[in-house]
Design a protein around this motif. Structure first.
Motif, PDB file in Angstrom:
ATOM      1  N   TYR A  19       0.111  18.403  22.564  1.00  0.00           N
ATOM      2  CA  TYR A  19       0.778  17.197  23.077  1.00  0.00           C
ATOM      3  C   TYR A  19       0.213  16.022  22.290  1.00  0.00           C
ATOM      4  O   TYR A  19      -0.925  15.628  22.478  1.00  0.00           O
ATOM      5  N   ASN A  20       1.020  15.522  21.361  1.00  0.00           N
ATOM      6  CA  ASN A  20       0.576  14.457  20.453  1.00  0.00           C
ATOM      7  C   ASN A  20      -0.740  14.841  19.786  1.00  0.00           C
ATOM      8  O   ASN A  20      -1.698  14.060  19.755  1.00  0.00           O
ATOM      9  N   ASN A  49       6.582  18.269  24.065  1.00  0.00           N
ATOM     10  CA  ASN A  49       7.377  17.068  23.807  1.00  0.00           C
ATOM     11  C   ASN A  49       6.543  15.961  23.163  1.00  0.00           C
ATOM     12  O   ASN A  49       6.603  14.791  23.574  1.00  0.00           O
ATOM     13  N   SER A  50       5.801  16.327  22.114  1.00  0.00           N
ATOM     14  CA  SER A  50       5.004  15.343  21.389  1.00  0.00           C
ATOM     15  C   SER A  50       5.891  14.293  20.729  1.00  0.00           C
ATOM     16  O   SER A  50       7.010  14.572  20.301  1.00  0.00           O
ATOM     17  N   LYS A  51       5.341  13.101  20.637  1.00  0.00           N
ATOM     18  CA  LYS A  51       6.035  12.013  19.940  1.00  0.00           C
ATOM     19  C   LYS A  51       5.536  11.863  18.511  1.00  0.00           C
ATOM     20  O   LYS A  51       6.031  11.019  17.768  1.00  0.00           O
ATOM     21  N   ASP A  52       4.544  12.660  18.128  1.00  0.00           N
ATOM     22  CA  ASP A  52       4.006  12.575  16.775  1.00  0.00           C
ATOM     23  C   ASP A  52       4.487  13.775  15.956  1.00  0.00           C
ATOM     24  O   ASP A  52       5.526  14.367  16.266  1.00  0.00           O
ATOM     25  N   ASP A  53       3.741  14.127  14.912  1.00  0.00           N
ATOM     26  CA  ASP A  53       4.178  15.192  14.000  1.00  0.00           C
ATOM     27  C   ASP A  53       3.555  16.553  14.318  1.00  0.00           C
ATOM     28  O   ASP A  53       3.407  17.391  13.429  1.00  0.00           O
ATOM     29  N   ASN A  75       6.727  17.167  28.916  1.00  0.00           N
ATOM     30  CA  ASN A  75       5.287  17.340  29.068  1.00  0.00           C
ATOM     31  C   ASN A  75       5.067  18.254  30.268  1.00  0.00           C
ATOM     32  O   ASN A  75       4.813  17.801  31.381  1.00  0.00           O
ATOM     33  N   ASP A 310       5.109  11.132  30.130  1.00  0.00           N
ATOM     34  CA  ASP A 310       6.265  11.870  29.602  1.00  0.00           C
ATOM     35  C   ASP A 310       6.070  12.211  28.136  1.00  0.00           C
ATOM     36  O   ASP A 310       5.334  11.559  27.436  1.00  0.00           O
TER      37      ASP A 310
END
Length: 310
Positions: A19-20, A49-53, A75, A310
């Protein structure tokens, strides 16, 4: 076995929950190779549901590792993500499952040492010596949670209680980490589980979104006669989580350990345990500790539990 026959290699499947985690995942995956005496059957990176790579980093390792990515789309928490990883491994053949956090780094022989220790009859799980990034000990072993231990930790603090005899649940005496042995449970950031236990226990309990899910799983295995073995000759580095600095995560940790104790021990003992934990968190909150105040608020308002982002 003749002189030319090689010892059997351990076939290990791996589940990593992200996660991120893009900033640490690459180092985690890089530490999986080489793995002495081990064949890595599959590496499933389950992303919440990561917002990064994180997903891109996982897939970039596919040239050197049998990596596949599973995306939960939310998440979902640690237990749900592990269950998604287990589902992805349903058709895979392996001797043991290695569950690891993305901020864990391994030595080349870590998995082989743990897998060798796991071959002893009755052992269902093995855990390594866990170090901080600076090489210092990261306490990871636990005794059974009890009302008495919760009360002692409330009054004198968990670190001090863990150094005096068997007073504390968390074992903090460095001497205790010098010898192998059986323990009630341990930090779930680096855990090798026999395939037989995986099949017997089934899914992890998703009602513990984060924290206490590994405790529940290990104690459930213990209830069925399996032991958890600590092997100090197997070593990992664990960069560490945010529960010590993040009020929401600290509150989740506190609430879930009370929830698990009450579920296992019943209402009367659960109420006493709750009171002991609340006392300890209230005493720390009185000194101005923000994370303790969050834990007290969560304990006092169970209808409004802390939630993951989230």
């Amino acid at each position: 076995m003749n002189d030319f026959q090689q010892p059997a290699r351990h076939r290990v499947a791996i589940v990593i929950v992200t996660y991120n985690s893009g900033g640490v995942l690459g180092g985690c995956l890089a530490s999986l190779l080489p793995s002495d005496g081990v064949d890595i059957a599959a590496v499933v990176v389950v992303d919440n549901n990561s917002k990064d790579d994180s997903v891109a980093v996982a897939l970039a390792a596919a040239d050197s590792l049998p990596v596949r990515s599973v995306q939960t789309g939310r998440n979902a928490g640690y237990a749900a993500a592990i269950n998604a990883g287990l589902a992805a491994l349903a058709e895979e053949k392996y001797d043991a499952l290695w569950v690891m956090n993305p901020d864990v780094r391994m030595r080349p022989d870590t998995l082989a040492v743990l897998a060798d220790a796991l071959k002893e009859p009755g052992r269902g799980m093995t855990v390594p010596l866990m170090l901080n990034s600076d090489g210092s000990l990261q306490p990871s072993l636990r005794r059974m949670p009890t009302v008495g231990r919760a009360l002692v930790e409330a009054v004198i603090g968990g670190d001090r209680a863990g150094r005096i005899g068997k007073l504390g649940e968390l074992i903090t005496d460095p001497k205790e980490y010098e010898k192998a042995g059986e323990f009630a449970w341990a930090t779930g950031a680096a855990l090798l589980i026999s395939a037989e236990v995986v099949r017997e226990l089934g899914d992890w309990d998703e009602s513990f979104v984060l924290y206490s899910e590994e405790t529940e799983y290990m104690l459930r295995a213990r209830d069925r006669g399996w032991t958890l073995w600590y092997e100090p000759s197997a070593v990992v580095e664990h960069i560490g989580g945010d529960s010590g600095v993040n009020p929401t995560l600290a509150a989740l940790l506190t609430v879930n350990k009370v929830k698990l104790f009450r579920r296992r021990r019943g209402r009367a003992a659960g109420s006493a345990y709750y009171a002991a934990v609340l006392l300890g968190e209230s005493m720390r909150a009185a000194t101005g500790r923000r994370i303790a105040r969050a834990s007290v608020a969560a304990l006092m308002h169970p209808s409004n539990p802390p939630r993951l982002a989230d």
